[in-house]
Design an enzyme around this catalytic site. Structure first.
Site, PDB file in Angstrom:
ATOM      1  N   ARG A  69       0.637  -1.117  -0.056  1.00  0.00           N
ATOM      2  CA  ARG A  69       0.116  -0.295   0.066  1.00  0.00           C
ATOM      3  C   ARG A  69       0.869   1.221   0.029  1.00  0.00           C
ATOM      4  O   ARG A  69       0.400   2.406  -0.424  1.00  0.00           O
ATOM      5  CB  ARG A  69      -0.889   0.012   1.404  1.00  0.00           C
ATOM      6  CG  ARG A  69      -2.260  -0.908   1.061  1.00  0.00           C
ATOM      7  CD  ARG A  69      -3.152  -0.534   2.016  1.00  0.00           C
ATOM      8  NE  ARG A  69      -2.344  -0.992   3.287  1.00  0.00           N
ATOM      9  CZ  ARG A  69      -3.000  -1.568   4.344  1.00  0.00           C
ATOM     10  NH1 ARG A  69      -4.148  -1.373   4.671  1.00  0.00           N
ATOM     11  NH2 ARG A  69      -2.017  -1.984   5.333  1.00  0.00           N
ATOM     12  N   LYS A 176       2.663 -19.984   7.308  1.00  0.00           N
ATOM     13  CA  LYS A 176       1.781 -20.398   8.371  1.00  0.00           C
ATOM     14  C   LYS A 176       1.275 -19.198   9.044  1.00  0.00           C
ATOM     15  O   LYS A 176       2.010 -18.283   8.778  1.00  0.00           O
ATOM     16  CB  LYS A 176       2.342 -21.338   9.238  1.00  0.00           C
ATOM     17  CG  LYS A 176       3.670 -20.711  10.065  1.00  0.00           C
ATOM     18  CD  LYS A 176       4.009 -21.420  11.117  1.00  0.00           C
ATOM     19  CE  LYS A 176       3.724 -20.928  12.500  1.00  0.00           C
ATOM     20  NZ  LYS A 176       4.265 -19.679  13.075  1.00  0.00           N
ATOM     21  N   GLU A 244      11.854 -20.447  23.970  1.00  0.00           N
ATOM     22  CA  GLU A 244      12.225 -19.229  23.503  1.00  0.00           C
ATOM     23  C   GLU A 244      12.469 -18.230  24.660  1.00  0.00           C
ATOM     24  O   GLU A 244      11.414 -18.340  25.749  1.00  0.00           O
ATOM     25  CB  GLU A 244      11.068 -18.365  22.599  1.00  0.00           C
ATOM     26  CG  GLU A 244      11.155 -19.323  21.189  1.00  0.00           C
ATOM     27  CD  GLU A 244      10.044 -18.602  20.225  1.00  0.00           C
ATOM     28  OE1 GLU A 244      10.616 -17.689  19.532  1.00  0.00           O
ATOM     29  OE2 GLU A 244       8.902 -18.716  20.307  1.00  0.00           O
ATOM     30  N   HIS A 268       5.656 -26.715  13.582  1.00  0.00           N
ATOM     31  CA  HIS A 268       7.127 -27.006  13.559  1.00  0.00           C
ATOM     32  C   HIS A 268       7.236 -28.252  14.449  1.00  0.00           C
ATOM     33  O   HIS A 268       8.071 -29.243  14.119  1.00  0.00           O
ATOM     34  CB  HIS A 268       7.871 -25.927  14.349  1.00  0.00           C
ATOM     35  CG  HIS A 268       7.631 -24.579  13.759  1.00  0.00           C
ATOM     36  ND1 HIS A 268       7.577 -24.230  12.447  1.00  0.00           N
ATOM     37  CD2 HIS A 268       7.560 -23.262  14.227  1.00  0.00           C
ATOM     38  CE1 HIS A 268       7.607 -22.897  12.204  1.00  0.00           C
ATOM     39  NE2 HIS A 268       7.516 -22.501  13.339  1.00  0.00           N
ATOM     40  N   LYS A 366       7.353 -19.133  25.431  1.00  0.00           N
ATOM     41  CA  LYS A 366       7.883 -17.755  25.320  1.00  0.00           C
ATOM     42  C   LYS A 366       8.406 -17.588  26.701  1.00  0.00           C
ATOM     43  O   LYS A 366       7.604 -18.046  27.652  1.00  0.00           O
ATOM     44  CB  LYS A 366       6.945 -16.644  24.852  1.00  0.00           C
ATOM     45  CG  LYS A 366       6.360 -16.995  23.568  1.00  0.00           C
ATOM     46  CD  LYS A 366       7.026 -16.429  22.270  1.00  0.00           C
ATOM     47  CE  LYS A 366       6.257 -16.539  21.093  1.00  0.00           C
ATOM     48  NZ  LYS A 366       7.341 -16.594  19.788  1.00  0.00           N
TER      49      LYS A 366
HETATM   50  C1  BG6 Z   1       7.747 -18.681  14.229  1.00  0.00           C
HETATM   51  C2  BG6 Z   1       6.515 -18.261  15.302  1.00  0.00           C
HETATM   52  O1  BG6 Z   1       7.105 -19.665  13.464  1.00  0.00           O
HETATM   53  O2  BG6 Z   1       8.875 -19.320  14.630  1.00  0.00           O
HETATM   54  C3  BG6 Z   1       7.217 -17.487  16.319  1.00  0.00           C
HETATM   55  O3  BG6 Z   1       5.360 -17.785  14.823  1.00  0.00           O
HETATM   56  C4  BG6 Z   1       8.644 -17.952  16.720  1.00  0.00           C
HETATM   57  O4  BG6 Z   1       6.324 -17.174  17.346  1.00  0.00           O
HETATM   58  C5  BG6 Z   1       9.445 -18.401  15.570  1.00  0.00           C
HETATM   59  O5  BG6 Z   1       9.110 -16.877  17.698  1.00  0.00           O
HETATM   60  C6  BG6 Z   1      10.628 -19.032  16.149  1.00  0.00           C
HETATM   61  O6  BG6 Z   1      11.569 -19.275  15.179  1.00  0.00           O
HETATM   62  P1  BG6 Z   1      12.985 -19.712  15.284  1.00  0.00           P
HETATM   63  O7  BG6 Z   1      13.564 -20.044  13.806  1.00  0.00           O
HETATM   64  O8  BG6 Z   1      13.721 -18.457  15.956  1.00  0.00           O
HETATM   65  O9  BG6 Z   1      13.054 -20.707  16.311  1.00  0.00           O
END
Ligand code: BG6
Length: 515
Positions: A69, A176, A244, A268, A366
């Protein structure tokens, strides 16, 4: 050739994309990026495209078209791409590579339902075909919310952009979340496949682009050492962790109502489970590989009563890494009564001869202790523990741990005699680290995946069947959680999740590894 122009391929996902002798160099083509201002485009996609160019894996005639946009001219978008490349690219900045890439960058301004904008897009792609020689081969990367897929796909179709002429290809790349549950995933697929044939649809699960995830197949099937033990006779249980240490940041708009299970377990973690548990495919052809993953996902059976089979949590406010951090409910954009989870853990059982009686525990969250993704295959204790009286209590459970990230590699844990003592045995580890064994650094997942899209190589992209099977596993848990009144349990930032996550394993006489 198929309608999408995909070559019939027996491509091997373990093949090194850096090996130019295998001519994994994309042919004349362009990539149209929808969602250019998003984080993914800026931090991952644009840098990955530059890294591919820098590695000599893009054709000199490559075109990159941004669609959005913003009132940008081509030059403004070129400047944006340059900024994201200098900030986030993995490989060093090279003026010659950049100049060549920049010459093929265009921007088309408009909204997703704007006919004029799609006419301009068509003209832009024609111009690239004429002036850069992209030969009508175009990939449309939808890095946009799924509720915008319908409008974009329809406009691409109405403007004749989705159907290639002979000897051309058109592909669509979707990110996704592939739906919110089984029903919405089917609907989303209907929308996309009304316009693009199934083999022109590339669903990105970026974990499959990670070198260490592809290494699961190498570890299992290129060696004789592990596979004989990789079954219920020897394996006690498997733990798959994706932790994370960050919170949800500025992603409340996406994350609220989604939560950890839909965000990363449905895709994942279930992909990691499938690669860890599947049978050996007869080849790495996309259909063979996907069929084996689907068989194992289809063999996951859930009991009627899901109590005691899962845990959910939300992080509290507190201290992490010397910093005071918000609790999940205080994050910007999260309603104070949100029941969305930032941590989820599940126990899954795979009803096959290989895995009967071996629980697979999955957890993701998280604001946990540290950033780590790993798969731990934990073995049964030796049948006769001769050393039992002389060892630490939890001694004797051998494990193979696939360290997906960071510190990529594999650890094997086994018992060893303590020097100088008579019979004391203690667990020790033997490590393989990518950084020590190989001089090349691993490409980013998106480099591999974007290259595979341009080459039309589908093994690393889940097909719709896998997506649906994964929702069939998760939907009952989501329903069960909805039936529970009240907020998820809380957990402290920097911890390993709520107490119920520990109880999930202690109820079975097991404990989580502290990665
Ligand atoms: C994404 C998620 O698919 O993967 C995120 O939506 C997540 O929430 C991320 O932080 C983590 O990816 P990676 O490659 O850093 O493990």
């Amino acid at each position: 050739m198929s309608p999408s122009g995909r070559r019939s391929t027996t491509s091997n996902p373990l093949r090194d994309p850096r090996d130019r002798r295998l001519s994994r160099i994309a042919g004349p083509s362009s990539l149209v990026l929808f969602g250019v201002t998003g984080d993914l485009a800026r931090k991952k996609l644009m840098p990955a495209i530059y890294d591919l160019a820098n590695r000599g894996l893009l054709p000199p005639s490559f075109g990159l078209v941004g669609f959005g946009r913003r009132e940008w001219r081509h030059e403004d978008f070129v400047a944006e791409v340059r900024e994201s490349v200098t900030k986030y690219a993995r490989t060093p900045f090279n003026d010659t590579v950049w100049e060549q890439l920049a010459a093929g960058i265009r921007f088309v301004q408009g909204t997703f339902d704007d006919d004029d904008a799609f006419r301009n897009l068509q003209e832009c792609l024609d111009e690239l075909d004429r002036n850069r020689g992209t030969r009508g081969n175009h990939a449309f990367y939808l890095s946009i919310p799924p509720n915008a897929f319908e409008a974009v796909c329809q406009k691409l179709s109405e403007h004749g952009l989705a159907r290639p002429e002979d000897d051309q290809w058109r592909r669509v790349v979707i990110e996704k979340p592939f739906g919110h549950d089984l029903e919405s995933a089917r609907e989303l697929n209907r929308i996309v496949e009304e316009v693009f044939p199934p083999d022109a649809v590339f669903r990105i699960d970026h974990y499959l682009g990670k070198e260490t995830v592809q290494n699961i197949l190498a570890l299992r099937f290129a060696n004789q050492l592990f596979e004989p033990l990789w079954n219920a006779n020897y394996v006690d249980h498997v733990q798959i962790t994706m932790a994370e240490d960050i919170g949800i940041g500025s992603r409340a708009g996406y994350y609220d109502g989604v939560g950890a299970a839909r965000d990363v377990i449905q895709n994942h973690l279930l992909q990691l489970l499938a690669l860890t548990a599947m049978e050996e495919p007869i080849s790495f052809d996309a259909d063979h590989l996907r069929a084996e993953k689907e068989k194992v996902l289809a063999a996951v059976e859930l009991p009627e009563d899901l109590s005691g089979r899962s845990a959910r949590g939300q992080y509290e406010s507190g201290w992490q890494g010397g910093e005071q951090v918000n609790g999940f409910l205080e994050e910007d954009g999260i309603p104070a009564d949100s029941t969305t989870e930032s941590f989820a853990a599940l126990r899954l059982d795979i009803h096959t001869r290989r895995w009967a009686g071996v629980p697979f525990y999955l957890r993701a969250g998280k604001r946990l202790g540290r950033r780590v993704t790993e798969i731990a295959v934990v073995f049964k204790r030796a049948p006769n523990l001769l050393f039992r009286d002389h060892s630490e209590e939890d001694f004797g459970q051998n494990a193979v741990v696939i360290r997906v990230q960071p510190d990529e590699g594999v650890t094997i844990r086994f018992g060893s005699k303590v020097p100088g003592t008579q019979t004391e045995v203690r667990d020790v580890t033997m490590d393989f680290g990518y950084g020590h064994s190989f001089t090349e650094s691993s490409p980013e997942a998106y480099e591999r995946l974007i290259l595979d899209v341009l080459l039309g190589e589908p093994p690393l992209f889940p097909r719709q069947q896998e997506v649906e099977l994964s929702w069939q596993i998760l939907d009952p848990f989501e329903k069960y959680w909805q039936s529970l009144d009240g907020q998820p349990e809380t957990y402290e930032p920097g911890s390993w999740g709520p107490d119920s996550a520990d109880e999930l394993l202690t109820a079975d006489g097991r404990t989580w590894r502290r990665p």
